[in-house]
Motif scaffolding. Structure first.
Motif, PDB file in Angstrom:
ATOM      1  N   THR A  28     -14.780  62.906   7.848  1.00 20.35           N
ATOM      2  CA  THR A  28     -14.929  61.313   7.758  1.00 20.35           C
ATOM      3  C   THR A  28     -14.654  60.727   9.167  1.00 20.35           C
ATOM      4  O   THR A  28     -13.840  62.065   9.811  1.00 20.35           O
ATOM      5  CB  THR A  28     -13.944  61.311   6.628  1.00 20.35           C
ATOM      6  N   PHE A  29     -14.194  59.438   8.768  1.00 20.63           N
ATOM      7  CA  PHE A  29     -12.856  59.111   9.703  1.00 20.63           C
ATOM      8  C   PHE A  29     -11.619  59.956  10.262  1.00 20.63           C
ATOM      9  O   PHE A  29     -10.448  58.723  11.420  1.00 20.63           O
ATOM     10  CB  PHE A  29     -13.753  57.193  10.502  1.00 20.63           C
ATOM     11  N   LEU A  52     -18.099  69.287  16.091  1.00 18.25           N
ATOM     12  CA  LEU A  52     -18.939  68.197  15.483  1.00 18.25           C
ATOM     13  C   LEU A  52     -19.718  67.578  13.956  1.00 18.25           C
ATOM     14  O   LEU A  52     -19.759  66.872  13.447  1.00 18.25           O
ATOM     15  CB  LEU A  52     -19.625  67.912  16.572  1.00 18.25           C
ATOM     16  N   ARG A  53     -20.347  69.159  14.043  1.00 14.28           N
ATOM     17  CA  ARG A  53     -20.748  69.337  12.147  1.00 14.28           C
ATOM     18  C   ARG A  53     -19.909  69.071  11.674  1.00 14.28           C
ATOM     19  O   ARG A  53     -20.052  68.463  10.481  1.00 14.28           O
ATOM     20  CB  ARG A  53     -22.499  69.676  12.602  1.00 14.28           C
ATOM     21  N   ARG A  54     -18.938  69.402  11.039  1.00 14.90           N
ATOM     22  CA  ARG A  54     -18.233  69.600  10.981  1.00 14.90           C
ATOM     23  C   ARG A  54     -17.110  69.095  10.537  1.00 14.90           C
ATOM     24  O   ARG A  54     -16.415  68.131  10.119  1.00 14.90           O
ATOM     25  CB  ARG A  54     -17.065  71.091  10.704  1.00 14.90           C
ATOM     26  N   SER A  98     -10.898  58.599  26.790  1.00 12.65           N
ATOM     27  CA  SER A  98     -11.602  57.222  26.439  1.00 12.65           C
ATOM     28  C   SER A  98     -12.133  56.710  27.689  1.00 12.65           C
ATOM     29  O   SER A  98     -13.171  56.498  27.925  1.00 12.65           O
ATOM     30  CB  SER A  98     -10.823  55.985  26.297  1.00 12.65           C
ATOM     31  N   ALA A  99     -11.581  56.909  28.563  1.00 11.97           N
ATOM     32  CA  ALA A  99     -11.712  56.615  30.031  1.00 11.97           C
ATOM     33  C   ALA A  99     -13.229  57.682  31.188  1.00 11.97           C
ATOM     34  O   ALA A  99     -14.089  57.162  31.493  1.00 11.97           O
ATOM     35  CB  ALA A  99     -10.897  56.314  31.537  1.00 11.97           C
ATOM     36  N   ILE A 100     -12.835  58.835  29.937  1.00  9.05           N
ATOM     37  CA  ILE A 100     -13.518  60.342  30.668  1.00  9.05           C
ATOM     38  C   ILE A 100     -15.309  59.439  29.835  1.00  9.05           C
ATOM     39  O   ILE A 100     -16.200  60.099  30.380  1.00  9.05           O
ATOM     40  CB  ILE A 100     -13.068  60.970  30.375  1.00  9.05           C
ATOM     41  N   SER A 101     -15.228  59.648  28.664  1.00 14.38           N
ATOM     42  CA  SER A 101     -16.311  59.026  27.810  1.00 14.38           C
ATOM     43  C   SER A 101     -16.691  57.493  28.112  1.00 14.38           C
ATOM     44  O   SER A 101     -18.202  57.869  28.441  1.00 14.38           O
ATOM     45  CB  SER A 101     -15.610  58.445  26.342  1.00 14.38           C
ATOM     46  N   GLY A 102     -16.247  56.713  28.470  1.00 11.19           N
ATOM     47  CA  GLY A 102     -17.028  55.246  28.740  1.00 11.19           C
ATOM     48  C   GLY A 102     -17.329  55.447  29.999  1.00 11.19           C
ATOM     49  O   GLY A 102     -18.797  54.855  30.456  1.00 11.19           O
ATOM     50  N   VAL A 142     -13.911  59.238  18.811  1.00  7.19           N
ATOM     51  CA  VAL A 142     -12.940  60.041  19.936  1.00  7.19           C
ATOM     52  C   VAL A 142     -11.573  58.753  19.906  1.00  7.19           C
ATOM     53  O   VAL A 142     -10.171  59.165  20.099  1.00  7.19           O
ATOM     54  CB  VAL A 142     -13.735  59.316  21.349  1.00  7.19           C
ATOM     55  N   GLN A 143     -11.739  57.720  19.423  1.00  3.30           N
ATOM     56  CA  GLN A 143     -10.717  56.485  19.230  1.00  3.30           C
ATOM     57  C   GLN A 143      -9.912  57.240  18.117  1.00  3.30           C
ATOM     58  O   GLN A 143      -9.069  57.366  18.456  1.00  3.30           O
ATOM     59  CB  GLN A 143     -11.236  55.179  18.911  1.00  3.30           C
TER      60      GLN A 143
END
Length: 181
Positions: free
Chosen positions: A172-173, A167-169, A115-119, A102-103
């Protein structure tokens, strides 16, 4: 998956009625999940994940569901503690990857909102998951509710892997910009 896979709310029932370990055992059960998460967090601080992070995140959520099912079916205290430790470990891997993606993968212009919605989703899912577990326990019993929740977590994860292939693809970060350079 956490919304449906939460066994935390039903731990007192398991401690008192199914495992017969009382308040001391309940404390150990609560600690087992945190211990599993803490061990993995410590491990990740020295050996961070670097490849196939999307598949590893999805696998961690499936492991979370499987550990939830194992806990729900177990009638042996030490096996229950092991399942809870695995549940916490798998959840930590999932949280680590999800938070990092996410970040790092969200465009700067919307990162704060995402990030707010994720939190909000994470914090609300725990409480809603506990409500769902109590409701399901009223219909299915404590064991049925936990096994149903763990099974549903696995099914939802597999569905998400199918419907959201990005998501599965995720390999790396690295951001898309860094991968092209």
């Amino acid at each position: 998956a956490v919304l449906l896979g939460g066994a935390t709310a039903l731990m007192p029932v398991f401690a008192r009625d199914l495992l017969h370990v009382g308040p001391e055992g309940l404390g150990q059960m609560r600690a087992a999940t945190a211990a599993g998460a803490a061990v993995v967090a410590f491990w990740l601080s020295f050996r961070p994940l670097q490849s196939n992070v999307g598949v590893k995140m999805l696998a961690a959520v499936v492991a979370y569901g499987a550990a939830t099912i194992g806990f729900g079916l177990s009638r042996h205290f030490l096996l229950s503690l092991a399942c809870l430790a695995c549940l916490g470990a798998a959840d930590m891997i999932s949280v680590f990857i999800r938070s990092s993606l996410v970040q790092l993968r969200t465009p700067d212009t919307v990162r704060g909102r995402v990030s707010a919605i994720s939190g909000l989703a994470v914090s609300a899912s725990n409480e809603l998951g506990e409500f769902q577990s109590g409701f399901a326990a009223a219909l299915l019993g404590a064991t049925g509710a936990v096994v149903f929740g763990g099974s549903a977590a696995i099914v939802i994860t597999l569905a998400w892997a199918w419907f959201f292939p990005e998501l599965r693809r995720a390999r790396t970060f690295e951001t898309r910009w860094e991968q092209k350079s």
